[in-house]
Design an enzyme around this catalytic site. Structure first.
Site, PDB file in Angstrom:
ATOM      1  N   ILE A 252       7.051  -2.566   7.289  1.00  0.00           N
ATOM      2  CA  ILE A 252       6.888  -1.133   7.313  1.00  0.00           C
ATOM      3  C   ILE A 252       7.437  -0.619   6.139  1.00  0.00           C
ATOM      4  O   ILE A 252       8.739  -0.923   5.925  1.00  0.00           O
ATOM      5  CB  ILE A 252       7.528  -0.594   8.470  1.00  0.00           C
ATOM      6  CG1 ILE A 252       6.750  -0.974   9.793  1.00  0.00           C
ATOM      7  CG2 ILE A 252       7.342   1.041   8.722  1.00  0.00           C
ATOM      8  CD1 ILE A 252       5.075  -1.054   9.975  1.00  0.00           C
ATOM      9  N   LYS A 253       6.980   0.123   5.386  1.00  0.00           N
ATOM     10  CA  LYS A 253       7.375   0.597   4.267  1.00  0.00           C
ATOM     11  C   LYS A 253       8.246   2.341   4.449  1.00  0.00           C
ATOM     12  O   LYS A 253       7.522   3.025   5.405  1.00  0.00           O
ATOM     13  CB  LYS A 253       6.308   1.132   3.136  1.00  0.00           C
ATOM     14  CG  LYS A 253       6.978   1.272   1.782  1.00  0.00           C
ATOM     15  CD  LYS A 253       5.819   1.685   0.838  1.00  0.00           C
ATOM     16  CE  LYS A 253       5.521   0.545  -0.196  1.00  0.00           C
ATOM     17  NZ  LYS A 253       4.555   0.775  -1.451  1.00  0.00           N
ATOM     18  N   VAL A 254       9.466   2.325   4.026  1.00  0.00           N
ATOM     19  CA  VAL A 254      10.270   3.466   4.537  1.00  0.00           C
ATOM     20  C   VAL A 254      10.792   4.041   3.037  1.00  0.00           C
ATOM     21  O   VAL A 254      11.507   3.045   2.245  1.00  0.00           O
ATOM     22  CB  VAL A 254      11.485   3.168   5.272  1.00  0.00           C
ATOM     23  CG1 VAL A 254      12.342   4.121   5.416  1.00  0.00           C
ATOM     24  CG2 VAL A 254      10.962   2.906   6.587  1.00  0.00           C
TER      25      VAL A 254
ATOM     26  N   SER B 262       0.937  -1.300  -0.107  1.00  0.00           N
ATOM     27  CA  SER B 262      -0.016   0.081   0.178  1.00  0.00           C
ATOM     28  C   SER B 262       0.973   1.365  -0.010  1.00  0.00           C
ATOM     29  O   SER B 262       2.218   1.072   0.239  1.00  0.00           O
ATOM     30  CB  SER B 262      -0.990   0.030   1.252  1.00  0.00           C
ATOM     31  OG  SER B 262      -0.216   0.210   2.257  1.00  0.00           O
TER      32      SER B 262
ATOM     33  N   LEU C 246       2.871  -1.140   4.931  1.00  0.00           N
ATOM     34  CA  LEU C 246       2.219   0.033   5.192  1.00  0.00           C
ATOM     35  C   LEU C 246       3.196   1.172   5.312  1.00  0.00           C
ATOM     36  O   LEU C 246       4.463   0.996   6.349  1.00  0.00           O
ATOM     37  CB  LEU C 246       1.378   0.022   6.862  1.00  0.00           C
ATOM     38  CG  LEU C 246       0.786   1.363   7.191  1.00  0.00           C
ATOM     39  CD1 LEU C 246      -0.159   1.909   6.277  1.00  0.00           C
ATOM     40  CD2 LEU C 246       0.255   1.171   8.644  1.00  0.00           C
TER      41      LEU C 246
END
Length: 351
Positions: A137-139, A42, A106
């Site tokens: 976790i998207k960074v 996402s 996310l």
């Protein structure tokens, strides 16, 4: 066997680049997993579209607006719930592969892209809020994001490092991952559960360059760059330095091909899926591209084919005076701006 199962047998995971409440609650996502989809990504633009177009959010938006919360807190309440629900749908897939697949991503707030400590703090908070072992976790892969990656890996958090266009920046990310793993091992902690994907963006490269290229090179740069990045990956993760970490349980970072829907209607709609199938990779695809690939895609190990030709194409492009690393920096900045704008649009109705 479906074509997606065939791709999985070739060592690549196909993920869905979309998430909404309807997708989960209708059973559509579960059906996609049965067909062979292995995970979900996402981003702010995806949530902005979901919140605007999915009636299942209306009652919760109204209820959240009655609470003394900031627009960002209202967004996070809904996004975390959606990611948690998607994680639950993907859990059986995750467990069936010993935690190698079945992840749902996310993203941290785009405004933190240049703030390493802020990124770490938000990533920890979101990871705790989702509370699912298959959450990622998207960074963004800025210098600050790569610094954050090292810390998050040492924390034991799985990460999707996004907005990569640069081979040099991707190699920096691998080194940061290895440092994070080494720190965790030095502390006597397990690393076997940590998965990191490096999301390398494809179609935007061709969109940016095609107008300046001769016909013979149009639509070729992105695939050539991806193949070169995969060669870099092979060299890094088969070297003795990483082998020592792998022997202690570390997983290899996987290259994830992102932005794989074609932007130019003159190109085959499965171009950026068919051309980039290889071991230890992921391709996250939008709905339309997924449907097209299931309908008429080709499951064949193509990523290591024509490696010399890919190098020759990149040399031709360099000879034209085009510096792909300079282009990569610009495309990353453009991508950050797009996500910031999508995030602002996302929050506006939640005020």
């Amino acid at each position: 066997m479906t074509i997606l199962s065939d791709v999985k047998a070739l060592g690549q995971q196909i993920w869905l680049d979309n998430l909404s409440r309807s997708l989960v609650q209708s059973g559509e996502l579960a059906q996609m997993l049965k067909q062979g989809v292995c995970g979900v990504t996402s981003n702010p633009a995806i949530f902005q579209k979901a919140f605007a177009g999915d009636a299942l959010y209306a009652d919760e938006v109204a209820a959240l607006k009655r609470q003394n919360l900031s627009p960002k807190q209202r967004y996070e309440t809904m996004a975390v719930a959606d990611v948690r629900a998607a994680c639950d749908v993907c859990l059986a897939e995750h467990e069936s592969t010993g935690g190698k697949t079945g992840f749902v991503s996310l993203e941290v707030s785009p405004e933190l892209a240049k703030d390493a400590q802020g990124t770490v703090e938000e990533a920890r908070r979101l990871h705790a809020a989702i509370a699912r072992k298959n959450a990622m976790i998207k960074v963004p892969a800025t210098d600050a994001g790569i610094d954050a990656l090292e810390t998050l890996v040492s924390d034991g958090i799985s990460v999707n490092l996004t907005l990569l266009f640069s081979r040099a920046q991707t190699l920096k990310a691998y080194a940061a991952y290895a440092r994070g793993i080494a720190k965790r091992l030095a502390a006597g902690q397990s690393v076997a559960h940590i998965q990191v994907v490096a999301s390398f963006f494809i179609s935007r490269v061709d969109s940016a360059l095609d107008a300046t290229l001769p016909d013979r090179l149009k639509g070729k740069t992105a695939i050539a760059l991806a193949k070169a990045a995969y060669q870099d990956w092979e060299q890094y993760f088969t070297a003795p330095e990483f082998a020592a970490l792998e022997a202690q349980g570390a997983n290899r970072v996987q290259l994830l091909w992102a932005s794989t829907g074609v932007k130019n209607p003159a190109y085959p709609d499965t171009l950026y899926v068919d051309s980039l199938i290889g071991v230890h990779t992921v391709n996250t695809v939008p709905d339309a591209t997924l449907k097209a690939f299931i309908d008429h895609g080709t499951a064949k190990a193509t990523l290591t084919e024509s490696a010399d030709e890919a190098r020759a194409r990149l040399a031709e492009i360099a000879a034209l005076g085009i510096d792909v690393e300079t282009l990569a920096a610009r495309l990353q900045e453009d991508g950050l701006k797009q996500f910031e704008e999508a995030f602002e649009k996302l929050l506006a109705p939640l005020v």
